[in-house]
Design a protein around this motif. Structure first.
Motif, short mmCIF file in Angstrom:
data_model
loop_
_atom_site.label_atom_id
_atom_site.label_comp_id
_atom_site.label_asym_id
_atom_site.label_seq_id
_atom_site.Cartn_x
_atom_site.Cartn_y
_atom_site.Cartn_z
N CYS A 107 0.83 -1.22 0.00
CA CYS A 107 0.00 0.00 0.00
C CYS A 107 0.86 1.26 0.00
CB CYS A 107 -0.92 0.01 1.23
SG CYS A 107 -2.19 -1.27 1.23
N LEU A 108 1.89 1.27 0.80
CA LEU A 108 2.75 2.46 0.89
C LEU A 108 3.46 2.73 -0.44
CD1 LEU A 108 4.31 1.89 4.45
CD2 LEU A 108 2.42 3.41 3.82
N ALA A 109 3.81 1.66 -1.16
CA ALA A 109 4.42 1.84 -2.47
C ALA A 109 3.44 2.50 -3.43
CB ALA A 109 4.87 0.49 -3.02
N GLU A 110 2.17 2.11 -3.36
CA GLU A 110 1.15 2.72 -4.21
C GLU A 110 0.94 4.19 -3.88
OE1 GLU A 110 -0.77 1.43 -6.94
OE2 GLU A 110 1.03 0.21 -6.74
N LEU A 111 1.12 4.54 -2.61
CA LEU A 111 0.98 5.94 -2.20
C LEU A 111 2.19 6.77 -2.61
CD1 LEU A 111 -0.51 5.47 1.39
CD2 LEU A 111 -1.67 6.48 -0.58
N GLY A 112 3.29 6.10 -2.96
CA GLY A 112 4.50 6.81 -3.36
C GLY A 112 5.39 7.20 -2.20
N TYR A 113 5.27 6.51 -1.08
CA TYR A 113 6.10 6.84 0.08
C TYR A 113 7.57 6.47 -0.14
CZ TYR A 113 2.27 8.07 3.27
OH TYR A 113 1.22 8.69 3.90
N PHE A 114 7.82 5.56 -1.07
CA PHE A 114 9.19 5.20 -1.43
C PHE A 114 9.17 4.69 -2.86
CE2 PHE A 114 7.29 1.91 1.31
CZ PHE A 114 7.13 0.88 0.38
N ASP A 115 10.34 4.60 -3.47
CA ASP A 115 10.44 4.16 -4.85
C ASP A 115 10.06 2.68 -4.97
OD1 ASP A 115 12.13 3.07 -7.32
OD2 ASP A 115 11.87 5.24 -7.56
N ARG A 116 9.38 2.34 -6.05
CA ARG A 116 8.93 0.97 -6.24
C ARG A 116 10.08 -0.02 -6.34
NH1 ARG A 116 3.79 -0.19 -7.30
NH2 ARG A 116 4.46 -2.12 -8.28
N SER A 117 11.27 0.46 -6.65
CA SER A 117 12.43 -0.44 -6.72
C SER A 117 12.71 -1.10 -5.38
CB SER A 117 13.67 0.33 -7.19
OG SER A 117 14.02 1.33 -6.24
N GLU A 118 12.21 -0.49 -4.29
CA GLU A 118 12.42 -1.07 -2.96
C GLU A 118 11.68 -2.40 -2.80
OE1 GLU A 118 14.32 -0.22 -0.39
OE2 GLU A 118 15.15 1.55 -1.38
N LEU A 119 10.62 -2.61 -3.58
CA LEU A 119 9.86 -3.85 -3.44
C LEU A 119 10.73 -5.07 -3.71
CD1 LEU A 119 6.48 -2.88 -5.18
CD2 LEU A 119 7.00 -2.91 -2.73
N GLY A 120 11.68 -4.93 -4.61
CA GLY A 120 12.57 -6.05 -4.94
C GLY A 120 13.68 -6.26 -3.94
N LYS A 121 13.77 -5.37 -2.94
CA LYS A 121 14.85 -5.48 -1.95
C LYS A 121 14.35 -5.83 -0.56
CE LYS A 121 16.44 -1.32 -3.14
NZ LYS A 121 17.32 -0.12 -3.15
N VAL A 122 13.12 -6.36 -0.49
CA VAL A 122 12.54 -6.73 0.81
C VAL A 122 13.45 -7.74 1.52
CG1 VAL A 122 10.67 -8.05 1.87
CG2 VAL A 122 10.14 -6.23 0.27
N LYS A 123 13.64 -7.53 2.80
CA LYS A 123 14.43 -8.42 3.66
C LYS A 123 15.89 -8.53 3.21
CE LYS A 123 11.66 -12.09 3.74
NZ LYS A 123 11.10 -13.38 4.20
N THR A 124 16.44 -7.42 2.73
CA THR A 124 17.87 -7.37 2.42
C THR A 124 18.49 -6.22 3.19
OG1 THR A 124 17.65 -5.84 0.54
CG2 THR A 124 17.42 -8.22 0.08
N PHE A 125 19.79 -6.31 3.42
CA PHE A 125 20.49 -5.25 4.17
C PHE A 125 20.47 -3.92 3.42
CE2 PHE A 125 22.74 -8.98 6.10
CZ PHE A 125 22.29 -8.78 7.39
N ASN A 126 20.37 -3.99 2.10
CA ASN A 126 20.40 -2.76 1.29
C ASN A 126 19.03 -2.12 1.13
OD1 ASN A 126 23.18 -2.98 0.80
ND2 ASN A 126 22.83 -4.40 -0.90
N GLY A 127 17.98 -2.79 1.60
CA GLY A 127 16.63 -2.28 1.42
C GLY A 127 16.07 -1.63 2.67
N MET A 128 15.02 -0.82 2.48
CA MET A 128 14.37 -0.17 3.62
C MET A 128 13.16 -0.97 4.11
SD MET A 128 12.14 3.00 2.06
CE MET A 128 13.57 4.00 1.68
N LEU A 129 12.84 -2.06 3.40
CA LEU A 129 11.66 -2.86 3.75
C LEU A 129 12.12 -4.17 4.38
CD1 LEU A 129 9.64 -2.33 0.45
CD2 LEU A 129 9.70 -0.87 2.48
N GLN A 130 12.01 -4.23 5.68
CA GLN A 130 12.48 -5.42 6.40
C GLN A 130 11.35 -6.44 6.59
OE1 GLN A 130 15.90 -5.85 7.07
NE2 GLN A 130 15.75 -4.15 5.62
N GLY A 131 11.69 -7.61 7.11
CA GLY A 131 10.71 -8.67 7.28
C GLY A 131 9.64 -8.35 8.29
N HIS A 132 9.93 -7.44 9.22
CA HIS A 132 8.94 -6.92 10.15
C HIS A 132 9.03 -5.39 10.12
CE1 HIS A 132 8.93 -11.07 11.58
NE2 HIS A 132 7.81 -10.79 12.22
#
Length: 282
Positions: free
Chosen positions: A81-106
């Motif tokens: 939902c936050l990606a759809e709102l534009g709160y962060f770049d959609r490229s972050e979706l592919g980095k879920v649960k990685t050290f380089n991403g802002m989207l963690q497992g929790h």
């Protein structure tokens, strides 16, 4: 309140896109909470794209409504939902649960715009939400707080402490939503930790109880409006849902509480998304 077919259709399409975003985050071979994220996707779409006051340009807008994902393991649906709102770049979706991403497992409120609290240690989110709600009331704010709870999570005692306290303090700006999909990490809730007479329990604790089909957009919107209109205390929406909703290989199955999809399952999932879009747009 009646909603136009255009409004309903637009939100149904948003819910489909939310599920598509979830798929982007967990490609074949990547473990993720597909089941509990997709079960609550329709409610989340209604909240973020209709009911809640949010500011696309300022995630910290003091006038915003707050959403706490108490069942933090299902945070993929919130990221979607936050990606759809534009709160962060959609490229972050592919980095879920990685050290380089802002989207963690929790949920991590320090790393992800739009996240209001660190959750995932189950049972704590309603207490956090009550504190936020009471703080907003002290500030004479009109903002509201929404909490997403898992039905398996209701086995945690702290939930019921918060339920009692919310009634005592007449927290009418607080709405809880129970994702009542009947399946938890390893089996059904009925087998692992049955909680009988759920609606009656919440009523006994003094909450305004609204029971709905959690995949019927018109019922969802009506419930959220009714909760907002109720001023005598807190409200809870008991949303009957299907774990893994819209992905037939995952529906109602504990395996997909947290699992990796195969290549074939992933292809099926995307085909389901396309079929749903065509069905809603027809």
């Amino acid at each position: 309140m009646k909603y136009s077919q255009d409004e309903i259709r637009e939100l149904q399409l948003k819910a489909i896109q939310v599920r598509a975003n979830i798929l982007e985050m967990i490609p074949p071979g990547k473990v993720g909470h597909l089941g509990g994220s997709s079960s609550i996707a329709d409610v989340m779409a209604a909240l973020y794209f209709h009911t809640m006051h949010v500011n696309k340009h300022d995630p910290k807008d003091p006038k915003r409504d707050r959403l706490i994902m108490s069942k933090g393991h299902a945070v993929l649906v919130q990221y979607a939902c936050l990606a759809e709102l534009g709160y962060f770049d959609r490229s972050e979706l592919g980095k879920v649960k990685t050290f380089n991403g802002m989207l963690q497992g929790h949920p991590d409120m320090d790393r992800t715009p739009g996240i209001e609290a660190v959750t995932g240690s189950l049972g704590q989110g309603l207490s956090v939400s009550l504190g936020l709600a009471l703080g907003l009331r002290l500030d004479e704010s009109e903002s509201r707080v929404y909490t997403i709870l898992g039905d398996g999570e209701l086995a945690e005692g702290q939930i019921w402490e918060a339920v009692m306290a919310a009634k005592v303090y007449k927290a009418s700006n607080l709405t809880a939503v129970v994702d009542w999909n009947g399946v938890q990490a390893t089996s059904t809730t009925a087998e692992i930790f049955p909680i009988e007479n759920l609606a009656e329990k919440w009523k006994a604790f003094g909450w305004n109880v609204i029971e709905i089909d959690g995949h019927d957009m018109e019922q969802i919107l009506g419930a959220l409006d009714a909760a907002k209109a109720y001023t005598a205390g807190p409200s809870v929406i008991l949303a009957h849902t299907v774990k893994g909703k819209c992905f037939p290989f995952a529906e109602g199955k504990a395996k997909y509480h947290n699992a990796a999809m195969s290549e074939d399952e992933y292809k099926i999932a995307w085909q389901c998304i396309e079929n749903l879009k065509k069905e809603v747009q027809a």
